[in-house]
Structures are given as structure tokens and as C-alpha cells.
Design an enzyme around this catalytic site. Structure first.
Site, PDB file in Angstrom:
ATOM      1  N   GLY A  20       0.620  -0.883  -0.252  1.00  0.00           N
ATOM      2  CA  GLY A  20      -0.188   0.175   0.173  1.00  0.00           C
ATOM      3  C   GLY A  20       0.586   1.284   0.318  1.00  0.00           C
ATOM      4  O   GLY A  20       1.691   1.040  -0.781  1.00  0.00           O
ATOM      5  N   THR A  32      -3.609  -2.954   7.095  1.00  0.00           N
ATOM      6  CA  THR A  32      -4.090  -3.679   5.617  1.00  0.00           C
ATOM      7  C   THR A  32      -3.859  -4.238   4.732  1.00  0.00           C
ATOM      8  O   THR A  32      -2.489  -3.454   4.583  1.00  0.00           O
ATOM      9  CB  THR A  32      -4.495  -1.714   5.275  1.00  0.00           C
ATOM     10  N   ASN A  34      -3.823  -4.196   1.208  1.00  0.00           N
ATOM     11  CA  ASN A  34      -4.385  -3.640   0.095  1.00  0.00           C
ATOM     12  C   ASN A  34      -3.939  -4.416  -1.158  1.00  0.00           C
ATOM     13  O   ASN A  34      -3.423  -4.760  -1.548  1.00  0.00           O
ATOM     14  CB  ASN A  34      -3.443  -2.657  -0.582  1.00  0.00           C
ATOM     15  N   GLU A 103      -9.654  -1.733   1.193  1.00  0.00           N
ATOM     16  CA  GLU A 103      -7.700  -2.172   2.320  1.00  0.00           C
ATOM     17  C   GLU A 103      -8.561  -3.033   3.658  1.00  0.00           C
ATOM     18  O   GLU A 103      -9.186  -2.618   4.703  1.00  0.00           O
ATOM     19  CB  GLU A 103      -7.586  -0.799   3.065  1.00  0.00           C
ATOM     20  N   ILE A 106      -7.511  -6.943   8.709  1.00  0.00           N
ATOM     21  CA  ILE A 106      -8.211  -8.557   8.875  1.00  0.00           C
ATOM     22  C   ILE A 106      -7.500  -8.339  10.709  1.00  0.00           C
ATOM     23  O   ILE A 106      -6.573  -8.412  11.369  1.00  0.00           O
ATOM     24  CB  ILE A 106      -7.404 -10.035   8.422  1.00  0.00           C
ATOM     25  N   ARG A 128     -20.645   2.630   7.928  1.00  0.00           N
ATOM     26  CA  ARG A 128     -20.245   4.023   8.082  1.00  0.00           C
ATOM     27  C   ARG A 128     -19.815   4.834   6.844  1.00  0.00           C
ATOM     28  O   ARG A 128     -18.982   4.378   6.035  1.00  0.00           O
ATOM     29  CB  ARG A 128     -19.730   4.759   9.510  1.00  0.00           C
ATOM     30  N   PHE A 133     -10.194  12.626   8.603  1.00  0.00           N
ATOM     31  CA  PHE A 133      -9.889  12.710  10.011  1.00  0.00           C
ATOM     32  C   PHE A 133      -8.529  14.332   9.958  1.00  0.00           C
ATOM     33  O   PHE A 133      -8.252  14.751   8.602  1.00  0.00           O
ATOM     34  CB  PHE A 133      -8.827  12.188  10.712  1.00  0.00           C
TER      35      PHE A 133
HETATM   36  N1  RBF Z   1      -9.055   6.833   5.983  1.00  0.00           N
HETATM   37  C1  RBF Z   1      -9.944   7.591   5.964  1.00  0.00           C
HETATM   38  O1  RBF Z   1      -8.980   8.684   5.404  1.00  0.00           O
HETATM   39  N2  RBF Z   1     -11.256   8.272   6.546  1.00  0.00           N
HETATM   40  C2  RBF Z   1     -11.703   7.026   7.229  1.00  0.00           C
HETATM   41  O2  RBF Z   1     -12.487   7.153   7.611  1.00  0.00           O
HETATM   42  C3  RBF Z   1     -10.714   5.530   7.135  1.00  0.00           C
HETATM   43  N3  RBF Z   1     -11.364   4.620   8.166  1.00  0.00           N
HETATM   44  C4  RBF Z   1     -11.171   3.372   7.698  1.00  0.00           C
HETATM   45  C5  RBF Z   1     -11.801   2.098   9.363  1.00  0.00           C
HETATM   46  C6  RBF Z   1     -10.561   1.072   8.546  1.00  0.00           C
HETATM   47  C7  RBF Z   1     -11.314  -0.243   9.304  1.00  0.00           C
HETATM   48  C8  RBF Z   1      -9.461   0.817   7.405  1.00  0.00           C
HETATM   49  C9  RBF Z   1      -9.169  -0.153   8.140  1.00  0.00           C
HETATM   50  C10 RBF Z   1      -9.066   2.246   7.370  1.00  0.00           C
HETATM   51  C11 RBF Z   1      -9.810   3.171   6.739  1.00  0.00           C
HETATM   52  N4  RBF Z   1      -8.836   4.106   6.479  1.00  0.00           N
HETATM   53  C12 RBF Z   1      -9.628   5.084   6.428  1.00  0.00           C
HETATM   54  C13 RBF Z   1      -7.850   3.736   5.622  1.00  0.00           C
HETATM   55  C14 RBF Z   1      -7.025   4.590   6.013  1.00  0.00           C
HETATM   56  O3  RBF Z   1      -6.407   5.919   5.440  1.00  0.00           O
HETATM   57  C15 RBF Z   1      -5.705   3.294   5.296  1.00  0.00           C
HETATM   58  O4  RBF Z   1      -6.120   2.267   5.940  1.00  0.00           O
HETATM   59  C16 RBF Z   1      -3.855   4.154   6.055  1.00  0.00           C
HETATM   60  O5  RBF Z   1      -4.042   5.234   5.267  1.00  0.00           O
HETATM   61  C17 RBF Z   1      -3.435   3.139   5.057  1.00  0.00           C
HETATM   62  O6  RBF Z   1      -3.175   2.831   3.507  1.00  0.00           O
HETATM   63  P1  ADP Z   2       1.340  -1.379   3.181  1.00  0.00           P
HETATM   64  O1  ADP Z   2       1.320  -0.266   3.541  1.00  0.00           O
HETATM   65  O2  ADP Z   2       2.218  -2.144   2.551  1.00  0.00           O
HETATM   66  O3  ADP Z   2      -0.555  -1.820   3.123  1.00  0.00           O
HETATM   67  P2  ADP Z   2       0.317  -2.525   6.324  1.00  0.00           P
HETATM   68  O4  ADP Z   2       1.030  -1.081   7.224  1.00  0.00           O
HETATM   69  O5  ADP Z   2      -1.281  -1.539   5.752  1.00  0.00           O
HETATM   70  O6  ADP Z   2       1.685  -2.280   4.317  1.00  0.00           O
HETATM   71  O7  ADP Z   2       0.707  -3.884   6.787  1.00  0.00           O
HETATM   72  C1  ADP Z   2      -0.446  -4.536   5.381  1.00  0.00           C
HETATM   73  C2  ADP Z   2       0.474  -5.832   5.524  1.00  0.00           C
HETATM   74  O8  ADP Z   2       0.867  -6.616   6.583  1.00  0.00           O
HETATM   75  C3  ADP Z   2      -0.238  -6.749   4.563  1.00  0.00           C
HETATM   76  O9  ADP Z   2       0.008  -6.259   2.920  1.00  0.00           O
HETATM   77  C4  ADP Z   2      -0.403  -8.009   5.203  1.00  0.00           C
HETATM   78  O10 ADP Z   2       0.941  -8.644   4.593  1.00  0.00           O
HETATM   79  C5  ADP Z   2       0.600  -7.504   6.972  1.00  0.00           C
HETATM   80  N1  ADP Z   2      -0.114  -8.093   7.776  1.00  0.00           N
HETATM   81  C6  ADP Z   2       0.083  -8.463   9.110  1.00  0.00           C
HETATM   82  N2  ADP Z   2      -1.040  -8.619   9.992  1.00  0.00           N
HETATM   83  C7  ADP Z   2      -2.420  -8.398   9.099  1.00  0.00           C
HETATM   84  C8  ADP Z   2      -4.411  -7.892   9.585  1.00  0.00           C
HETATM   85  N3  ADP Z   2      -3.958  -8.577  10.550  1.00  0.00           N
HETATM   86  N4  ADP Z   2      -4.302  -7.584   8.077  1.00  0.00           N
HETATM   87  C9  ADP Z   2      -4.024  -7.300   7.405  1.00  0.00           C
HETATM   88  N5  ADP Z   2      -2.553  -7.223   7.224  1.00  0.00           N
HETATM   89  C10 ADP Z   2      -1.897  -7.811   7.954  1.00  0.00           C
HETATM   90 MG    MG Z   3      -1.879  -1.087   3.958  1.00  0.00          MG
END
Ligand code: RBF
Ligand code: ADP
Ligand code: MG
Length: 686
Positions: A20, A32, A34, A103, A106, A128, A133
Site C-alpha cells: 500500500g 491493512t 491492500n 483495504e 484482518i 459508516r 480526519f
Molecule cells: N481513511 C480515512 O481517510 N478515513 C476514514 O474514515 C478511514 N476509516 C478506516 C477504517 C478502517 C477500519 C480501516 C481499516 C481503514 C480506514 N481508513 C480511513 C483508511 C486508512 O486511511 C488507510 O488504511 C491508511 O491510510 C493506510 O493506507
Molecule cells: P502497506 O502500506 O504495504 O499496505 P501495512 O502497514 O498496511 O502496509 O501492512 C499491511 C501488511 O501487513 C499486509 O499486506 C500483510 O502482509 C501484513 N499483515 C499482517 N497482519 C495483518 C492483518 N491482521 N491484517 C492485514 N494485514 C496484515
Molecule cells: Mg495497507
């Protein structure tokens, strides 16, 4: 912040985990995974249903936070299904996001990353909208609450049940479990069940070549090696040609390899629609590089390790070094080549002869929920036919829908193949409870060619289970020498006169009275082809011509079926049951000692056996159970595990009128006990 659980029609998504934005979500406590979303054109070129589904979800659903269940195909951290909090949208808190992201976070701790693995999601509710933010702290805090909210919501029974969706358990999935795909069945029967072809589609009859000398000798024969069809292979192709005679093809073609061309030639011979078979580019078998021509037994360990890599999603791994191909190489050239010829034949059928891996790869790749890494598990016997519809226009242009896999001609029975762990030494056929067979391949010299090369790529320690599916098995053909008699000279030779009576076969006509109707037949033919009628007519010979033989307790259509069976020397087959009820004919066949007819009826009844009619059938045949053991077993097998439904049904009350029937039914659920009881009571074990 308000959260609400808004149920949606569940959406199944599958995607590859990619890197990501690297914002350090993991460090903040919410990694997350991605999912890769390809550009539209890119996705169409590879015609993957998964990509289409991801894009469709992003386009048709509102952006925001969703609840889902998820699992990792490759089984990282164990083969488990987890709750998921998922974001889909633009991440408005950040300004560098140019395309919607999917994204999932888990809600489970993993000890390792799983980039490049395949994630499956079953999205069940909306929570939602996404919010811009002011600070990262705020975002982190709300995401944490999203996690709690999703975890709790997914425990509500109406949502928790989605955890069991088979889509989420890909490690158990096989093409034969896919609804709507007919697998390892008989060709003609399966063809009659196919939906009509749409004008915008082309129907591909993708066939594997017949058995070759290399197949027989256990020699690897890929895209860079030639081998001729052997006798068996020629026979297979000829039989297939006969069974496909009624189909109309706009084109019959094959890959450029000899075995495929030979098969296609046989398939295109004596047809009205096409006169020659065409040769197409890029449909040759996977190239095995330095393994071409090697004996499977000699290179087994190398093959096992490559198969293992594929199974774990390493689809760019080549077999046989740099000269060899990977499943990815294979599928790309095959899709390009097929696309061209299929678009040219819109609205029509096309028959192409290709190869084991070509066919397996295509089927696995285009079946949603299966994927290319499952190519090893797709059954594909020599001269098996697969049916796929290809969409030539509209939003789904370039996509395939698999309708049938591994169909074979009549004479070849149907088997399901399943790999099991365990030791593997030789062939064994063990009758399983309920009449199916378990065949374990246990020997290194894998003689059974029908299974090549799936077995070749199985683990040495694999146990391969083959389930013979009775309902899809070949129609039994008659065996009784009397019935098959076409040379009647022996009937005319005066036999030695013995005490039992006159020696000559009766002649003239005999009339039967059935249900107030008179049916006439030839005495000589009946007596010559059936022991029962011979006895009956010999003794009745002295009666005058006016004598009518009464056939009580039979319907005219059923008795007529008996006569037709004898007249046709058992060749009338299924047609007998157009008018007559197979269950009734079965009883008559037992009465008239026509074992071949009994087997035919048994087979016919088993074709249509359902939970609903199994009990009625059981009750009906229980009195003649020793004559139809397979059918009795099949009935019991159908009902096994569903005893509650069985006992609750109307037909059970009916069955209760016969003490023997109930006793037999209950005993058959416990076969070892049944045997003991029969022995103890001194009853005939039949
Ligand atoms: N990004 C936002 O800009 N606003 C949100 O309200 C927001 N809610 C999220 C809720 C969940 C459960 C998750 C997993 C992600 C959310 N994100 C949100 C995305 C978040 O900005 C993103 O996962 C990180 O920036 C990493 O790419
Ligand atoms: P990126 O910016 O590359 O997405 P993240 O900080 O979001 O990096 O981390 C995501 C990576 O972490 C996933 O691609 C996965 O390999 C690993 N990972 C480990 N535990 C989890 C989890 N519980 N949910 C999602 N991804 C996880
Ligand atoms: Mg991610």
C-alpha cells in the site's frame, strides 16, 4: 462517531495482497492488506473474474467501512476464516490517493506478512462513511473502534453463519464442488443438460488428445516433445467422434502437436459440418524444458517440488529450467490464442483438441473461486471434453464460463479424483459404506493411464482417492449369452430327449393378456432368448392357438418393455423407460429372470435417485434386495445422515406397514451389525 450495521447482499471478493502507501498502518496497530486492482483494460486481457468483481464492487457500492469475513488462500497462519474491518474508498484524510482502495484489516494477529498471497472476502454489512480526519491520532482511534464494532457485529448469529461459506475455505475447494459445473460425467448425458448458447457467446468444446505411447510409458511429453496416439488413444478418439456426431461445429481444430492433430483428424472425419481439422498456434502443451522426454519415475522429486510451488501460488515458476514454461506463461499464450478464434465464431460451437495442462490451466484460471494455482486438481482424462462459453461482447467480453469438465464417452465410466495425504504404494479398490468405491493409488509405477499426469505431479506420499460416481456410470450392456444370440442354429438342433419333455423350441405366436390388452410375440424368439419363456412356452406348447397367457399384476407398458428388451437383445437401452416405470420393469425382470434387464433398471433408477424417492425405492425393492444390492446400497447411502428427514416423511409411514422393510432399513444403516444378526438368526444372508 455513529456506526450502524447496514446489511448488504453479500459480496465475494478475491484479490492479491500488494504493497500500500507504506504509511506505517501496521505500526499504528491496524495493518491493512491492500488488494490489487488492475486497470480495466489490463483486467479484460487476462479475463479474470476476480478483477472484474473487485472493480464492480468499488464502482457499485458506496465508499466507507464494511464488515467482512476473510481468509488467506495460501493458508498463512493456518487455514482459518477471520473477522475483517475493511475500508473501501479514497482515504480522504490523505491527499495522495488517486484511485479507490480496498483495504481489509484482518482482526487477527499474524506472525508474518502475506504480500502476494490471495485474500478472499465475503463482505456482509456497511458500517459508516469515510471521514477526513484532522489528525492521525483521530484516525487511529476511530479505526480501533471500527475493529471492535465489526468484531462484535460478526458474532451475531445471522452474520456469523457467513463464516461457513465454502468460498472462504478455498483450501478445500475443487472444481467438482463448484455449483453449475458438471464434472467427470458422461458426455452425452451432460450435453443434454447444458443451457442454450447465447448469440453473444461462442461455445468451446475443449478436448484433450487421446492416449499416447508416452502416456502409456510414463514419459513426460510436453510442448517440445512428440508422441503418437496408441491403439487405446485411437479408440478413444473414434468413440468420441461418434458421440459428437450430433453436435454442429463451426470449426474443428487442434494445437500444432501430433497427438492433438491426430485426434482432431479423427474427430473431423465423416462430418457434414466441417471437412478438415485446422491447426492453431500457441495451444501446444506446457514446455517441460530439460524434462522433456524424461521418465516420470526418474524426475519425480523435481516435479513434486514444482507442483508444490504452483500450489502455493508461485505461478511464474518454470518446469524444467529456462527452456520450460510456467503456468503463467502457459495461460497467457493460450488465452490470447483462444480469444482470437472464439471471437471469429460468435454464436457457434468450436471443437479444439489441446493438452492436459492447457485445459487444466484454462479451467482453473477462469473459474471464480478456483484460480490458476488449482490447476493440478482439475481432472482431465485422455479424450475428455470440457465445455466453456466465451463472451464476445459487452462488459463481460473476454470472459469464460465453465459449464462442464472432464466429460468422457459412454464406455468409460466416471471417476472423481481427489488427492489425499498418506502413503502411496499400489492400487486398491475398497468398497466404501454405501456402495461407492475408494481407490487408493499406492504404487510408483502408476499404471493407470487414465489418471496421467495428475498423479505424476502428486506427492509420492499422496493418496489419491477416486470416487466412482454410480449415478454417472455407464449404462450396463447386456451379458447373457442367450440374449446376445443372433445365430440360432443351436436352437434348431434337436436336443437329446430327456424326461423333462420335448426337445424342440416352440414356434408360432404367443398371446399375452395384460391389463385387459392382448400383446403378441414370437414364441421361438422368446424361448431362444429367455430361459423363463423357454420353460413357459415349452410346457404350454400343446395348448391351442387360442390360448392367452395371463400376466397378472403388471401394466401393459411395463410388460411391453420386457418384450422389447428381449426383442432388441437388450439393445433398446433407456428408450424402454419412455413409457414404462423402471421400478415396475425391475420387478418384472426379476420375475422373468432377466438379469441384464434388472441391471438396466437398477442403473436407470439410480440415475434419478434423490433423498425424496430413495425411501420409496428402498421400500419397493426390499423384497428383491438380493437381486439389486447396488440399488439398495445407493438408497441407503442417499439417506445416510438424514435419518431425521427420512423418519419424518410420509413414505416412512407407508414403509412401516412392512415389518421386514423397516427392519431391513434399520439394519442397512449398520452393515456389520446386520451381518451378525442375520447369522445369529440363521436367516439367509442372500
Ligand atoms: N481513511 C480515512 O481517510 N478515513 C476514514 O474514515 C478511514 N476509516 C478506516 C477504517 C478502517 C477500519 C480501516 C481499516 C481503514 C480506514 N481508513 C480511513 C483508511 C486508512 O486511511 C488507510 O488504511 C491508511 O491510510 C493506510 O493506507
Ligand atoms: P502497506 O502500506 O504495504 O499496505 P501495512 O502497514 O498496511 O502496509 O501492512 C499491511 C501488511 O501487513 C499486509 O499486506 C500483510 O502482509 C501484513 N499483515 C499482517 N497482519 C495483518 C492483518 N491482521 N491484517 C492485514 N494485514 C496484515
Ligand atoms: Mg495497507
Amino acid at each position: 462517531m455513529e456506526r450502524e450495521l447496514c446489511l448488504i447482499t453479500p459480496v465475494r471478493l478475491r484479490g492479491k495482497v500488494v504493497h500500500g502507501f507504506g504509511r506505517g498502518s501496521k505500526e499504528l496497530g491496524f495493518p491493512t492488506a491492500n488488494l490489487e486492482i488492475q486497470e480495466a483494460e489490463e483486467a479484460t486481457a487476462t479475463s479474470s473474474g476476480d478483477q472484474r468483481a473487485l472493480r464492480h464492487f468499488a464502482e457499485s457500492h458506496r465508499t466507507g467501512i464494511y464488515c467482512a469475513f476473510g481468509s488467506i488462500e495460501e493458508g498463512v497462519g493456518g487455514e482459518e476464516v477471520h473477522p475483517v474491518a475493511m475500508s473501501m474508498g479514497w482515504n480522504p484524510t490523505f491527499e495522495d490517493v488517486k484511485a479507490k482502495t480496498i483495504e481489509p484489516w484482518i482482526l487477527h494477529h499474524f506472525d508474518e506478512d502475506f504480500y502476494d498471497c490471495h485474500l478472499r472476502l465475503l463482505v456482509v454489512a456497511y458500517v459508516r462513511p469515510e471521514v477526513k480526519f484532522e489528525s492521525l491520532e483521530q484516525l487511529k482511534a476511530e479505526i480501533g473502534k471500527d475493529g471492535d464494532f465489526c468484531r462484535m457485529s460478526l458474532e451475531i448469529p445471522s452474520l456469523a453463519c457467513f463464516k461457513e461459506d465454502p468460498f472462504l475455505k478455498p483450501w478445500t475447494q475443487k472444481v467438482q464442488d463448484m455449483p453449475g459445473i458438471i464434472t467427470s460425467a458422461q458426455l452425452q448425458e451432460a450435453l443434454s443438460q447444458l443451457p442454450p448458447l447465447l448469440e453473444s457467446h461462442t461455445r468451446l468444446f475443449l478436448t484433450r488428445h487421446g492416449e499416447t505411447a508416452a502416456n502409456e510409458q510414463g514419459v513426460l511429453c510436453g510442448g517440445g516433445h512428440e508422441s503418437e496416439l496408441n491403439q487405446q488413444g485411437l479408440k478413444q478418439a473414434e468413440e468420441l467422434a461418434r458421440e459428437l456426431r450430433e453436435c454442429r461445429f463451426a470449426l474443428v481444430g487442434s494445437s500444432s502437436q501430433l497427438r492433438a492433430r491426430q485426434s482432431a483428424q479423427l474427430l473431423s472425419a465423416e462430418r457434414n459440418d466441417v471437412s478438415t481439422a485446422e491447426v492453431l498456434e500457441n495451444l501446444h502443451e506446457m514446455r517441460y524444458g530439460h524434462l522433456e522426454g524424461a521418465r516420470i519415475a526418474d524426475v519425480r522429486s523435481e516435479m513434486i517440488s514444482i507442483a508444490e510451488s504452483w500450489r502455493h501460488g508461485k505461478l511464474q515458476e518454470r518446469v524444467g529450467g529456462v527452456e520450460g514454461e510456467s503456468p503463467q506463461d502457459l495461460i497467457e499464450r493460450v488465452l490470447a490464442s483462444l480469444g482470437k478464434v472464439l471471437r471469429q465464431n460468435r454464436g457457434q460451437n468450436v471443437l479444439l483438441v489441446c493438452h492436459s495442462w492447457v485445459n487444466k490451466a484454462l479451467i482453473a484460471h477462469v473459474t471464480p473461486g478456483l484460480g490458476l494455482q488449482k490447476l493440478l486438481d482439475v481432472p482431465q482424462r485422455n479424450c475428455a471434453v470440457n465445455v466453456l462459453d466465451y463472451c464476445c461482447e459487452g462488459t463481460d467480453a473476454g470472459s469464460f464460463q465453465v459449464l462442464a469438465v472432464d466429460l468422457v464417452a459412454q464406455s468409460r465410466g466416471a471417476a472423481r479424483l481427489e488427492e489425499r495425504s498418506g502413503a502411496c504404494v499400489e492400487w486398491k479398490e475398497t468398497p466404501k459404506r454405501g456402495g461407492n468405491f475408494r481407490t487408493d493409488i499406492v504404487k510408483d509405477t502408476l499404471k493407470h493411464k487414465e489418471l496421467y499426469p495428475t498423479i505424476a505431479f502428486a506427492n509420492r506420499k499422496s493418496k489419491v482417492r477416486i470416487e466412482l460416481i454410480r449415478s454417472l456410470m455407464a449404462m450396463p450392456s447386456p451379458r447373457d449369452p442367450r440374449l446376445l444370440r443372433s445365430d440360432f442354429s443351436t436352437c434348431l438342433t434337436p436336443e437329446a430327449v430327456d424326461s423333462s419333455g420335448p426337445s424342440k423350441y416352440p414356434s408360432g405366436a404367443v398371446r399375452f393378456a395384460v391389463e385387459g390388452r392382448t400383446l403378441q410375440a414370437d414364441k421361438f424368439l422368446l424361448a431362444a432368448r429367455s430361459e423363463y419363456f423357454e420353460r413357459m412356452l415349452r410346457t404350454g406348447m400343446s395348448e391351442g392357438a387360442a390360448f392367452e397367457v395371463p400376466i397378472p399384476r403388471a401394466s401393459a407398458p411395463a410388460f411391453e418393455a420386457v418384450l422389447r428388451f428381449i426383442y432388441s437383445a437388450g439393445q433398446a437401452g433407456q428408450a424402454l423407460f419412455e413409457e414404462a416405470d423402471p421400478l415396475e420393469v425391475l420387478h418384472l425382470s426379476v420375475e422373468f429372470m432377466l438379469e441384464d434387464l434388472t441391471r438396466l433398471c437398477e442403473w436407470k433408477i439410480m440415475q434419478g435417485l434423490t433423498l425424496d424417492n430413495a425411501l420409496i425405492t428402498f421400500g419397493s425393492v426390499v423384497s428383491v434386495r438380493s437381486k439389486v444390492p447396488t440399488l439398495v446400497k445407493a438408497c441407503v447411502e442417499r439417506m445416510q445422515g438424514q435419518l431425521r428427514d427420512v423418519v419424518g416423511s410420509e413414505s416412512f409411514k407407508e414403509l412401516c406397514r412392512s415389518e421386514v422393510a423397516v427392519q431391513e432399513l434399520l439394519l442397512s444403516f449398520d452393515e456389520p451389525l446386520a451381518k451378525r444378526r442375520r447369522m445369529l438368526s440363521g436367516a439367509r444372508t442372500d
